[in-house]
Design an enzyme around this catalytic site. Structure first.
Site, PDB file in Angstrom:
ATOM      1  N   CYS A  85      39.773  37.283  42.160  1.00  0.00           N
ATOM      2  CA  CYS A  85      40.618  38.186  43.075  1.00  0.00           C
ATOM      3  C   CYS A  85      42.026  37.902  43.105  1.00  0.00           C
ATOM      4  O   CYS A  85      42.878  38.497  43.217  1.00  0.00           O
ATOM      5  CB  CYS A  85      39.889  38.514  44.375  1.00  0.00           C
ATOM      6  SG  CYS A  85      39.639  37.024  45.324  1.00  0.00           S
TER       7      CYS A  85
ATOM      8  N   CYS B  77      40.141  32.034  41.786  1.00  0.00           N
ATOM      9  CA  CYS B  77      39.225  32.977  41.605  1.00  0.00           C
ATOM     10  C   CYS B  77      39.587  34.345  41.150  1.00  0.00           C
ATOM     11  O   CYS B  77      40.986  34.463  40.823  1.00  0.00           O
ATOM     12  CB  CYS B  77      38.707  33.274  43.060  1.00  0.00           C
ATOM     13  SG  CYS B  77      39.886  34.287  44.278  1.00  0.00           S
TER      14      CYS B  77
END
Length: 145
Positions: free
Chosen positions: A54, A52
């Site tokens: 993040c 992802c």
């Protein structure tokens, strides 16, 4: 290997190398996780890696910068990759079952016991510098005790 697995393998190589290039050892199997956990004394920094955004923009850079800024370095730097090395990730999570599964996330272990956990909820949406400083403070405190 099917086309999807082959595609994902190619995508995650740089994501793996970002941490291994910073000195992390990948634990790819449940057996490697168990071996690490049974033999690691001192402080282990465990990064549960993820594909992802993040993880890419926050977690991995924060971990790498935190390690560059602290005086007391963990004795062990290890990583498992959620969604990729599923058995290794599940086995690592078994060692800190008291926290819900979260990726990316960062665990600090002292002599094989969970000392601190930073879940995705404390990574996603926060400035990288804040995550770095948070982890740096945790590592300094755990290493001091």
């Amino acid at each position: 290997m099917n086309a999807y697995d082959e595609y994902m393998k190619g995508i995650v190589v740089p994501m793996r190398q970002e941490l291994t290039g910073a000195g992390f050892t990948e634990l790819l199997t449940a057996e490697e996780v168990n071996e690490h956990m049974s033999s690691s004394e001192g402080t282990s920094l465990v990064v549960i890696n993820s594909v992802c955004g993040c993880a890419a923009g926050l977690a991995r850079p924060a971990v790498i910068e935190a390690l560059q800024t602290i005086k007391a370095k963990p004795e062990h730097l290890v990583t498992v990759f959620a969604g990729q090395d599923k058995e290794a990730t599940a086995q690592m999570r078994n060692y800190f079952e008291e926290v819900p599964p979260s990726s990316p996330s960062i665990a600090v272990l002292k002599d094989g016991q969970l000392a601190y956990f930073i879940p995705r909820e404390q990574i996603e949406g926060f400035p990288m510098e804040q995550i770095r400083d948070h982890l740096s403070q945790v590592l300094e405190q755990v290493a001091a005790h």
